[in-house]
Design an enzyme around this catalytic site. Structure first.
Site, PDB file in Angstrom:
ATOM      1  N   CYS A 160      -8.103 -19.972  -2.806  1.00 46.87           N
ATOM      2  CA  CYS A 160      -7.400 -19.819  -1.527  1.00 46.87           C
ATOM      3  C   CYS A 160      -6.610 -21.103  -1.320  1.00 46.87           C
ATOM      4  O   CYS A 160      -7.155 -22.205  -1.500  1.00 46.87           O
ATOM      5  CB  CYS A 160      -8.407 -19.621  -0.397  1.00 46.87           C
ATOM      6  SG  CYS A 160      -7.683 -19.735   1.258  1.00 46.87           S
ATOM      7  N   CYS A 185      -0.180 -17.460  -1.119  1.00 45.70           N
ATOM      8  CA  CYS A 185      -1.411 -16.973  -0.504  1.00 45.70           C
ATOM      9  C   CYS A 185      -2.057 -15.989  -1.473  1.00 45.70           C
ATOM     10  O   CYS A 185      -1.433 -14.983  -1.844  1.00 45.70           O
ATOM     11  CB  CYS A 185      -1.051 -16.276   0.808  1.00 45.70           C
ATOM     12  SG  CYS A 185      -2.447 -15.467   1.613  1.00 45.70           S
TER      13      CYS A 185
HETATM   14  N1  DGL Z   1      -4.335 -19.192   2.193  1.00 49.80           N
HETATM   15  C1  DGL Z   1      -4.631 -17.839   1.969  1.00 49.80           C
HETATM   16  C2  DGL Z   1      -5.125 -17.533   0.578  1.00 49.80           C
HETATM   17  O1  DGL Z   1      -4.764 -18.218  -0.346  1.00 49.80           O
HETATM   18  C3  DGL Z   1      -5.254 -17.018   3.051  1.00 49.80           C
HETATM   19  C4  DGL Z   1      -6.293 -17.596   3.904  1.00 49.80           C
HETATM   20  C5  DGL Z   1      -6.536 -16.696   5.081  1.00 49.80           C
HETATM   21  O2  DGL Z   1      -5.583 -16.480   5.840  1.00 49.80           O
HETATM   22  O3  DGL Z   1      -7.653 -16.170   5.213  1.00 49.80           O
HETATM   23  O4  DGL Z   1      -5.841 -16.588   0.360  1.00 49.80           O
END
Ligand code: DGL
Length: 290
Positions: free
Chosen positions: A199, A77
């Protein structure tokens, strides 16, 4: 007492987005065992305060170390990496803790027009870590930075819908409005010719993004380089699993809806439902804490 190298690798994300990284990890490290946590009860992270994201990151790291005795942690993440990777590394100085950041460097190597688009959460793009990354690339390209609030959440919600490929769904609509706001994509002067997906959720909007940006605009994500980096770190610390016994399919845990994780695992990883379980003891944060 088990050999540490035979212990699993923990992987987590705010929700199902990190499955894009898990997919790359499973391909790169086929002898390893993985335990994935989707913190879906607390998703999305992207519009939350740093303190919240940091608290979640450390709670999940604690959960995975205490209950699953992981030998390494992959923070799949970008938002959690930006908010909390330093703290996690301080707390677990002997465990490899691998983070993820938007692929600006590969984008600079690829762009011909010199104009690179970056889409990510508000939290990632507002972070000091991203500012430092951008600074380190100063003068090497023009970066068109676009936060996409709501997109990770829409992707999270879309997983149980039968057909998210249509143009009327929220995922497509959000991709469209955000890409339009960035200016023209293409290979002519002044056009954005490379798009960084900052993301891990956005990988699962690839078909909409490709349709909107154009089929020949590279979409850069970070799962594969992170998987290779994880392999190198395991080697350097003597932690790579030597036994094929562990080439078992992963355990996927969620504190949100089990059916959503099962759909995502089936749709994106081809994994049967029995690999998905509820993460007992991993609570939803109370609403007043932000
Ligand atoms: N998948 C996550 C990222 O790479 C976070 C997305 C979220 O929860 O807003 O930032």
């Amino acid at each position: 007492m088990h050999d540490l190298a035979d212990q699993p690798i923990g992987v987590f994300d705010s929700g199902i987005g990190g499955l894009s990284v898990l997919k790359a990890l499973m391909a790169e490290l086929p002898h390893e065992r993985f335990v994935y946590v989707a913190d879906s009860a607390n998703a999305p992270y992207g519009e939350r305060a740093d303190a919240f994201v940091s608290r979640r990151t450390l709670a999940i790291a604690d959960y995975l170390t205490q209950r699953h005795h992981i030998k390494a942690l992959v923070v799949a993440c970008n938002t959690a990496t930006a908010a909390a990777i330093h703290e996690a590394r301080q707390l677990y100085p002997r465990m490899p803790v691998i983070g993820i950041e938007p692929a600006l460097k590969p984008a600079v190597a690829l762009t011909r027009t010199g104009r690179v688009g970056v889409i990510a959460t508000t939290g990632t793009l507002a972070s000091a870590k991203f500012a430092a990354l951008l600074d380190s690339m100063h003068g090497q390209a023009d970066f068109v930075i676009q936060p996409c609030p709501g997109l990770a959440h829409a992707i999270e919600q879309s997983v149980e819908l039968p057909n998210e490929s249509g143009t009327s769904g929220p995922v497509y609509q959000l991709c469209q409005s955000n890409l339009q706001a960035m200016g023209p994509f293409g290979h002519g002067p002044g056009q954005i010719d490379t798009l960084v997906l900052g993301c891990t959720h956005y990988v699962f909007a690839t078909s909409a993004l490709r349709e909107l940006a154009g089929p020949d605009i590279p979409l850069l994500s970070t799962g594969e380089p992170v998987a290779r980096h994880t392999g190198r770190l395991l080697d350097s610390q003597g932690l790579r699993s030597e036994t094929r016994l562990h080439a078992t399919l992963p355990l996927l845990l969620t504190n949100g809806a089990l059916s959503a994780l099962q759909s995502a695992a089936d749709r994106w990883l081809g994994l049967p439902a029995q690999h998905c379980q509820i993460a007992d003891g991993l609570a939803q944060e109370t609403a007043h804490k932000r």
